[in-house]
Scaffold this motif. Sequence first.
Motif, PDB file in Angstrom:
ATOM      1  N   HIS A  65       0.813  -1.211   0.000  1.00 17.26           N
ATOM      2  CA  HIS A  65       0.000   0.000   0.000  1.00 17.26           C
ATOM      3  C   HIS A  65       0.856   1.275   0.000  1.00 17.26           C
ATOM      4  O   HIS A  65       1.835   1.374   0.733  1.00 17.26           O
ATOM      5  N   ASN A  66       0.454   2.222  -0.820  1.00 17.95           N
ATOM      6  CA  ASN A  66       0.898   3.615  -0.728  1.00 17.95           C
ATOM      7  C   ASN A  66       2.422   3.776  -0.692  1.00 17.95           C
ATOM      8  O   ASN A  66       3.001   4.164   0.324  1.00 17.95           O
ATOM      9  N   ILE A  67       3.035   3.526  -1.820  1.00 17.65           N
ATOM     10  CA  ILE A  67       4.464   3.769  -2.011  1.00 17.65           C
ATOM     11  C   ILE A  67       4.618   5.011  -2.882  1.00 17.65           C
ATOM     12  O   ILE A  67       3.999   5.115  -3.950  1.00 17.65           O
ATOM     13  N   THR A  68       5.446   5.961  -2.443  1.00 16.49           N
ATOM     14  CA  THR A  68       5.630   7.226  -3.164  1.00 16.49           C
ATOM     15  C   THR A  68       7.103   7.451  -3.479  1.00 16.49           C
ATOM     16  O   THR A  68       7.962   7.337  -2.590  1.00 16.49           O
ATOM     17  N   ALA A 103       0.493  -7.317  -5.473  1.00 16.25           N
ATOM     18  CA  ALA A 103       0.367  -6.152  -6.346  1.00 16.25           C
ATOM     19  C   ALA A 103       0.442  -4.894  -5.495  1.00 16.25           C
ATOM     20  O   ALA A 103       0.466  -4.944  -4.258  1.00 16.25           O
ATOM     21  N   PHE A 104       0.485  -3.747  -6.187  1.00 19.68           N
ATOM     22  CA  PHE A 104       0.535  -2.452  -5.506  1.00 19.68           C
ATOM     23  C   PHE A 104      -0.852  -1.809  -5.506  1.00 19.68           C
ATOM     24  O   PHE A 104      -1.569  -1.857  -6.505  1.00 19.68           O
ATOM     25  N   ASP A 105      -1.192  -1.206  -4.395  1.00 21.74           N
ATOM     26  CA  ASP A 105      -2.386  -0.364  -4.323  1.00 21.74           C
ATOM     27  C   ASP A 105      -1.949   1.003  -3.809  1.00 21.74           C
ATOM     28  O   ASP A 105      -1.648   1.165  -2.627  1.00 21.74           O
ATOM     29  N   GLY A 106      -1.867   1.964  -4.739  1.00 20.75           N
ATOM     30  CA  GLY A 106      -1.402   3.286  -4.356  1.00 20.75           C
ATOM     31  C   GLY A 106       0.093   3.448  -4.583  1.00 20.75           C
ATOM     32  O   GLY A 106       0.870   3.471  -3.636  1.00 20.75           O
ATOM     33  N   LEU A 107       0.491   3.539  -5.842  1.00 25.03           N
ATOM     34  CA  LEU A 107       1.883   3.823  -6.194  1.00 25.03           C
ATOM     35  C   LEU A 107       1.937   5.163  -6.907  1.00 25.03           C
ATOM     36  O   LEU A 107       1.271   5.345  -7.933  1.00 25.03           O
ATOM     37  N   LEU A 108       2.702   6.099  -6.374  1.00 30.29           N
ATOM     38  CA  LEU A 108       2.822   7.441  -6.941  1.00 30.29           C
ATOM     39  C   LEU A 108       4.274   7.724  -7.289  1.00 30.29           C
ATOM     40  O   LEU A 108       5.159   7.588  -6.438  1.00 30.29           O
ATOM     41  N   ILE A 109       4.520   8.109  -8.548  1.00 30.36           N
ATOM     42  CA  ILE A 109       5.844   8.572  -8.977  1.00 30.36           C
ATOM     43  C   ILE A 109       5.656   9.980  -9.512  1.00 30.36           C
ATOM     44  O   ILE A 109       5.022  10.167 -10.556  1.00 30.36           O
ATOM     45  N   SER A 136      -2.278  -4.185 -10.309  1.00 29.22           N
ATOM     46  CA  SER A 136      -2.041  -3.079  -9.383  1.00 29.22           C
ATOM     47  C   SER A 136      -3.074  -1.983  -9.627  1.00 29.22           C
ATOM     48  O   SER A 136      -3.523  -1.767 -10.756  1.00 29.22           O
ATOM     49  N   THR A 137      -3.441  -1.289  -8.569  1.00 28.16           N
ATOM     50  CA  THR A 137      -4.477  -0.258  -8.644  1.00 28.16           C
ATOM     51  C   THR A 137      -3.967   1.072  -8.078  1.00 28.16           C
ATOM     52  O   THR A 137      -2.993   1.114  -7.333  1.00 28.16           O
ATOM     53  N   HIS A 138      -4.660   2.145  -8.465  1.00 29.44           N
ATOM     54  CA  HIS A 138      -4.334   3.498  -7.992  1.00 29.44           C
ATOM     55  C   HIS A 138      -2.864   3.838  -8.231  1.00 29.44           C
ATOM     56  O   HIS A 138      -2.151   4.310  -7.332  1.00 29.44           O
ATOM     57  N   THR A 139      -2.409   3.573  -9.457  1.00 27.97           N
ATOM     58  CA  THR A 139      -1.055   3.937  -9.875  1.00 27.97           C
ATOM     59  C   THR A 139      -1.106   5.267 -10.602  1.00 27.97           C
ATOM     60  O   THR A 139      -1.871   5.427 -11.554  1.00 27.97           O
TER      61      THR A 139
END
Length: 226
Positions: A65-68, A103-109, A136-139
């Motif tokens: 969850h939520n990796i920035t 998977a990722f939920d909340g990945l922001l680059i 993955s979601t919310h990318t």
Amino acid sequence: SVIIGSYGKGEKPKIIAPDHSMYAVLIKNSDYLSLQNIDITNHGGNRLAGRTGVKVSCVEYGISHNITLKNLNIHDVNGTLVKHSGEGSGILIENKWKNKASAFDGLLIENCIIRRCERNAMIWDSGWDRKKWFPSTHTVIKKNLIEDVPGDGIVPIGCDGVLVEYNLMRNCPDILPEKEAAAGMWPWSCDNAVFQYNEASDHKAPWDGQGFDSDFNCRNTVIQYN
């Protein structure tokens, strides 16, 4: 949440990987973590297959969850230039699994600069098979600058609803070997991807070389206002 970065005025602190390092920074099986305001380099004496600047990995973990990644300056990564040989990258996103769907939920680059990274800027190594579909979601990939990168710019894989916007890719050097294919920004095996307000120019790949593309196994891609 955990924040790894700098504060105050002055130059960004530097992370310089030693020779033969696969990555300068590894984020593995983590949640609620932000890496920001750091200068990152991984340049060895010789090209190394799979070499990257920042690797974000989710393997046999479940949901990360939520990796920035924000305000990073990633530069001078000399990986291999040949696709499917473990090509190099500025940022590598990996999610793999055999037993525990991951998977990722909340990945922001956001607001990252990627310069002189070879072969690619941002690439995913992710599950794509519809028989084990776990996207993955919310990318969100936005407001990044990619310069002097010869290969693929931004290639999300195995995502549902990825948003890629306000990114700029330019000044691609003509150094890929003959028969190598690469392009600017494109989804691969993604659903409901949106690519908007981006700019891609100067691509010189021997094959493909377009700015934007909706590639294999994608559904409901929107490419607009680029």
